[in-house]
Scaffold this motif. Sequence first.
Motif, PDB file in Angstrom:
ATOM      1  N   ILE A 142      42.404 161.766  20.410  1.00  0.00           N
ATOM      2  CA  ILE A 142      42.249 160.414  20.942  1.00  0.00           C
ATOM      3  C   ILE A 142      42.785 159.385  19.949  1.00  0.00           C
ATOM      4  CG2 ILE A 142      40.547 158.686  21.664  1.00  0.00           C
ATOM      5  CD1 ILE A 142      38.809 160.977  22.676  1.00  0.00           C
ATOM      6  N   SER A 143      42.554 159.616  18.652  1.00  0.00           N
ATOM      7  CA  SER A 143      42.977 158.654  17.631  1.00  0.00           C
ATOM      8  C   SER A 143      44.484 158.455  17.619  1.00  0.00           C
ATOM      9  CB  SER A 143      42.510 159.119  16.249  1.00  0.00           C
ATOM     10  OG  SER A 143      41.106 159.215  16.188  1.00  0.00           O
ATOM     11  N   VAL A 144      45.227 159.486  18.003  1.00  0.00           N
ATOM     12  CA  VAL A 144      46.689 159.378  17.994  1.00  0.00           C
ATOM     13  C   VAL A 144      47.148 158.283  18.943  1.00  0.00           C
ATOM     14  CG1 VAL A 144      48.834 160.586  18.573  1.00  0.00           C
ATOM     15  CG2 VAL A 144      47.029 161.770  17.304  1.00  0.00           C
ATOM     16  N   TYR A 145      46.470 158.135  20.101  1.00  0.00           N
ATOM     17  CA  TYR A 145      46.921 157.213  21.137  1.00  0.00           C
ATOM     18  C   TYR A 145      46.056 155.964  21.260  1.00  0.00           C
ATOM     19  CZ  TYR A 145      49.242 161.566  22.375  1.00  0.00           C
ATOM     20  OH  TYR A 145      49.983 162.715  22.321  1.00  0.00           O
ATOM     21  N   ALA A 146      44.788 156.059  20.882  1.00  0.00           N
ATOM     22  CA  ALA A 146      43.892 154.902  21.031  1.00  0.00           C
ATOM     23  C   ALA A 146      42.817 154.992  19.958  1.00  0.00           C
ATOM     24  CB  ALA A 146      43.280 154.873  22.434  1.00  0.00           C
ATOM     25  N   ILE A 147      43.157 154.550  18.773  1.00  0.00           N
ATOM     26  CA  ILE A 147      42.217 154.712  17.654  1.00  0.00           C
ATOM     27  C   ILE A 147      40.954 153.891  17.868  1.00  0.00           C
ATOM     28  CG2 ILE A 147      43.233 152.846  16.278  1.00  0.00           C
ATOM     29  CD1 ILE A 147      42.728 154.681  13.812  1.00  0.00           C
ATOM     30  N   HIS A 148      41.068 152.772  18.604  1.00  0.00           N
ATOM     31  CA  HIS A 148      39.864 151.969  18.850  1.00  0.00           C
ATOM     32  C   HIS A 148      38.868 152.710  19.731  1.00  0.00           C
ATOM     33  CE1 HIS A 148      42.525 151.150  22.280  1.00  0.00           C
ATOM     34  NE2 HIS A 148      41.439 150.854  22.977  1.00  0.00           N
ATOM     35  N   ARG A 149      39.377 153.532  20.672  1.00  0.00           N
ATOM     36  CA  ARG A 149      38.460 154.306  21.507  1.00  0.00           C
ATOM     37  C   ARG A 149      37.789 155.402  20.694  1.00  0.00           C
ATOM     38  NH1 ARG A 149      41.153 155.603  27.314  1.00  0.00           N
ATOM     39  NH2 ARG A 149      39.001 156.265  27.694  1.00  0.00           N
TER      40      ARG A 149
ATOM     41  N   ARG B 266      22.577 163.285  11.299  1.00  0.00           N
ATOM     42  CA  ARG B 266      23.967 162.887  11.516  1.00  0.00           C
ATOM     43  C   ARG B 266      24.604 163.790  12.567  1.00  0.00           C
ATOM     44  NH1 ARG B 266      27.722 166.121   8.692  1.00  0.00           N
ATOM     45  NH2 ARG B 266      26.809 167.631   7.273  1.00  0.00           N
ATOM     46  N   PRO B 267      25.586 163.300  13.306  1.00  0.00           N
ATOM     47  CA  PRO B 267      26.235 164.136  14.322  1.00  0.00           C
ATOM     48  C   PRO B 267      27.098 165.222  13.695  1.00  0.00           C
ATOM     49  CG  PRO B 267      27.345 162.026  14.140  1.00  0.00           C
ATOM     50  CD  PRO B 267      26.130 161.930  13.271  1.00  0.00           C
ATOM     51  N   ASP B 268      27.317 166.285  14.450  1.00  0.00           N
ATOM     52  CA  ASP B 268      28.181 167.388  14.017  1.00  0.00           C
ATOM     53  C   ASP B 268      29.627 166.987  14.313  1.00  0.00           C
ATOM     54  OD1 ASP B 268      29.560 169.668  13.561  1.00  0.00           O
ATOM     55  OD2 ASP B 268      28.410 170.933  14.909  1.00  0.00           O
ATOM     56  N   THR B 269      30.229 166.247  13.392  1.00  0.00           N
ATOM     57  CA  THR B 269      31.578 165.729  13.632  1.00  0.00           C
ATOM     58  C   THR B 269      32.623 166.834  13.680  1.00  0.00           C
ATOM     59  OG1 THR B 269      31.719 165.295  11.250  1.00  0.00           O
ATOM     60  CG2 THR B 269      31.099 163.454  12.666  1.00  0.00           C
ATOM     61  N   ASP B 270      32.382 167.960  12.989  1.00  0.00           N
ATOM     62  CA  ASP B 270      33.344 169.065  13.042  1.00  0.00           C
ATOM     63  C   ASP B 270      33.453 169.645  14.453  1.00  0.00           C
ATOM     64  OD1 ASP B 270      33.751 168.684  10.419  1.00  0.00           O
ATOM     65  OD2 ASP B 270      32.911 170.588   9.728  1.00  0.00           O
ATOM     66  N   TYR B 271      32.363 169.584  15.205  1.00  0.00           N
ATOM     67  CA  TYR B 271      32.324 170.164  16.549  1.00  0.00           C
ATOM     68  C   TYR B 271      33.248 169.412  17.510  1.00  0.00           C
ATOM     69  CZ  TYR B 271      30.198 171.896  20.887  1.00  0.00           C
ATOM     70  OH  TYR B 271      29.972 172.454  22.121  1.00  0.00           O
ATOM     71  N   ILE B 272      33.478 168.129  17.251  1.00  0.00           N
ATOM     72  CA  ILE B 272      34.322 167.319  18.141  1.00  0.00           C
ATOM     73  C   ILE B 272      35.544 166.782  17.400  1.00  0.00           C
ATOM     74  CG2 ILE B 272      32.465 166.648  19.710  1.00  0.00           C
ATOM     75  CD1 ILE B 272      32.161 164.082  18.111  1.00  0.00           C
ATOM     76  N   ALA B 273      35.862 167.357  16.243  1.00  0.00           N
ATOM     77  CA  ALA B 273      36.941 166.811  15.406  1.00  0.00           C
ATOM     78  C   ALA B 273      38.291 166.857  16.107  1.00  0.00           C
ATOM     79  CB  ALA B 273      36.996 167.575  14.083  1.00  0.00           C
ATOM     80  N   ARG B 274      38.609 167.957  16.799  1.00  0.00           N
ATOM     81  CA  ARG B 274      39.927 168.092  17.434  1.00  0.00           C
ATOM     82  C   ARG B 274      40.111 167.043  18.521  1.00  0.00           C
ATOM     83  NH1 ARG B 274      40.399 172.480  20.349  1.00  0.00           N
ATOM     84  NH2 ARG B 274      42.667 172.553  20.280  1.00  0.00           N
ATOM     85  N   GLU B 275      39.049 166.818  19.329  1.00  0.00           N
ATOM     86  CA  GLU B 275      39.144 165.829  20.395  1.00  0.00           C
ATOM     87  C   GLU B 275      39.265 164.410  19.839  1.00  0.00           C
ATOM     88  OE1 GLU B 275      36.971 168.222  20.237  1.00  0.00           O
ATOM     89  OE2 GLU B 275      37.179 169.469  22.017  1.00  0.00           O
ATOM     90  N   ILE B 276      38.460 164.108  18.798  1.00  0.00           N
ATOM     91  CA  ILE B 276      38.531 162.781  18.186  1.00  0.00           C
ATOM     92  C   ILE B 276      39.911 162.545  17.593  1.00  0.00           C
ATOM     93  CG2 ILE B 276      37.720 161.430  16.217  1.00  0.00           C
ATOM     94  CD1 ILE B 276      35.827 161.194  18.479  1.00  0.00           C
ATOM     95  N   SER B 277      40.465 163.567  16.946  1.00  0.00           N
ATOM     96  CA  SER B 277      41.798 163.442  16.353  1.00  0.00           C
ATOM     97  C   SER B 277      42.849 163.191  17.426  1.00  0.00           C
ATOM     98  CB  SER B 277      42.133 164.720  15.570  1.00  0.00           C
ATOM     99  OG  SER B 277      43.445 164.665  15.060  1.00  0.00           O
TER     100      SER B 277
END
Length: 837
Positions: A780-787, A767-778
């Motif tokens: 992006i989700s604020v403005y474009a959750i589909h992306r 599985r991917p290390d989601t914690d490593y990219i959590a801040r960036e994903i969060s």
Amino acid sequence: MTAEDLKEYVGVIERMKSLMNSAEFDQVFSLLTSDLPKSKQFLLKMELKRMAQPCDYFIDLRGHVDGEVRPFVYREKTHYMDDKAIQIFENGIKQYGGYTLGVYEEVMNADNNFRVMHKKETAQRVKSALQTNESGDDNSSAATPGEQGAAKLVTFGHYVNRTEERMNFGIDVEVKINDSRFVATTSDLSISGCKLKIPKGRTAEPGDTVTINFTGLEQEFTLDIPQGIQYTLVDVEQLDKVNYWRLKKLPTEQDQNFSNFLEKFIHGNKRRYKVNLDNTTDAVTTKGYEQFYLPRLNSLPVYLAVNEGAVSPRFALTTDYNKSVWHYFLDEQQRSVLITLLSVKRLKPLLAQPGPERSTILYCFTHAAKGKLYYYSATAEELLAAPELRDTFFGFGATKPSWRVFHLNLIKTTAQHATATFTLPKAQQKTEQAEAKPVLSPLVQGVIKNLRYIASLTDISANNAVNYQQYNYNPANLSQLNQFGHRKLAQVPPCEAIPVQYINLRAESRYLYKTTVQLHQNEQMVAGFSRDFSTGGLQIETVEPVKYNKGDIVQLDLVDLQKITSKHQLTQLPYEVMAVSKSHTIMNLRALPTEDGHTGKQFFQQLIQNNRAKLTLAEETPKYPGLSEALRSMYLKALNNFAFYLHRKGIRYELNVIAQGATPNALHTLLLQHSKNGPLDLELLLKNSTANLQFAQQLKAMKRFDPPKSYELYIKAPRTTATSAASLESYYDYEFDNEQQKQAFITNTLREATLFAFRLFLSRTGRPDTDYIAREISYISVYAIHRAKTLEEELWSVAGVGDAVDISKELAWRYGCLEHVDDTSLRQQQLRDSRQS
């Protein structure tokens, strides 16, 4: 937009739009709906009346459509629409006889609306998945690289940092440059810069000063900037119909109020307009693929420090896949011999090679005598300079069990690369100060400040010792091999193994706990104790060596724990051996599934649940906190390996993502040349559906911690001064029926053409290390959750990662084609010609 249950009658609705206020409405409607039930006729009429209701909604498509938005005035009200929306709006006005709800809904649901586009893409993905599942057939073998689309190229360690948020915002501006004035439109806007859409025919050069009056904003706000705001032109992007100018605002005292206004305006409207997220999504993609690649790195990066002209190995970045290389170069006292292996005398010829890749083939074996381990090594160039000892080195060394062949690659690095990481825009950072990563500690800065080079060692032996054993030699010459022997040093400078650290990707947390265990071995009991445990496994240490290997089944008793439970029987519990230490006293065990459920697993689940606050997590404390991340960043910004990824899409596998470091290697260049200056074509890599017929089948048979599977790829190129894309041919080693057929092909190709060879290592991912990219994903989700969801889906679908190493220099030695061992210059010349073309 019509209701879902009325979609089949869209033709009737379209026909009746223009007759809403006509006397013929009832007659035509009855004629068109005469075969429908009364209930359907009623619903259709109600829908038409709803769509014909007058509307006064304000239309603002800035940041919502794939098009250039501009002001559009209708009945003294300014809307913001692109050309397509304006056309739909005007046509709707004619059909309905005015601005109605129907007109508004048609404009808001145009094909180029980002919301509509995402909805269609999602529906298409669901439809494709359902069709694939219903068919039950794996048609992926018929897929070609062209069908999969152009390959994506990821550049490791490369992030575009943006200090401010940019908002996609179209507004009219007046531009003044070189005594000329004209009207233009902004494409995006930030506090310190903007991007303008300029009409064709307007020219300017980077460095020119541009004055801008924001006439569009002044219609809605009082800006009080009659002299305009000054910018400097940074870049000009020329397209067929328009040009785009990238501008950076010049610092002046007068524009401080305007900067404050922009900051508040962007902050207040970034949920309304589309924030430009390109750099953040690129960073998430890059970081996501990095965390798949590094923990499965087969090469051993050795970091070389330079102190007063002396070079010494200081650190090695280790993974579960390259630890064997690290352990190979530890002598009988567990001291690293890399300092004698990577001597200045050996490194100087590598540095003298023309870039970008400075590499050689390194041959090694060891000899044990009087309780000591002696190392012998030679590079291809050193053996070429001593032809009288070449056959002796190969013929004798290849018979030793310790015979190894390594690809040695030397790359430059700097301590400055250790801190180059991606950061979110400042507006977001202010809300996440607690999560911001600290800079390197003074301790880490001190230990890496003198690191100048990275020597990457990759084991490419792959059972080829039998080929080198065919070299005949005179035993009387064995004593002359001493010139390739490593001298024993009284004092060895420390070289430390630093493990690659990402988050703990174990399925379960481990807890430190020491309790007595008894192991059943050949009807005897071996005493020991636990070191840590989880619900699914144990690590135990025994008082004497045990004779177990990976895969064996053992039975053990938890003596002390049995005293605290009567509900669970903790004797003769079956466990599978997952790993055994060299001393055969430490073993990692996995609970073996049973029909009634594993009693030990059930007990530990309850123990953890009831005592979680009292238990201590098994977490390793590094000697130099932050050093692993620093070395990782340095390597990513310097490596020139070829990485590739396999994604699982349903029952199909796709290989359409490759990665590179600071510079491309030979395989990157050959693929680019084969693509004929178009999108990156992976045909040389994916011939005959390799992704689904070879790689996918291998991945299905592998587990996450299994060693990588290796392949060899041969690319045949004509022996000319320039490599022709059409004439490149590729072959895999498994395509040959036997070793003799493969040797004949290689021998003939070396004689008639130029042969590029690569060793491919394929590993299964977890599985991917989601914690490593959590801040960036969060973010992006604020403005474009589909992306954000699309990015997460892309990373979660990665099933395998591969690494390719150039072994062209080794191939001629392996098959005894001595007349072609110095064909390096021709290969390098062809690659240079390819890059230039």
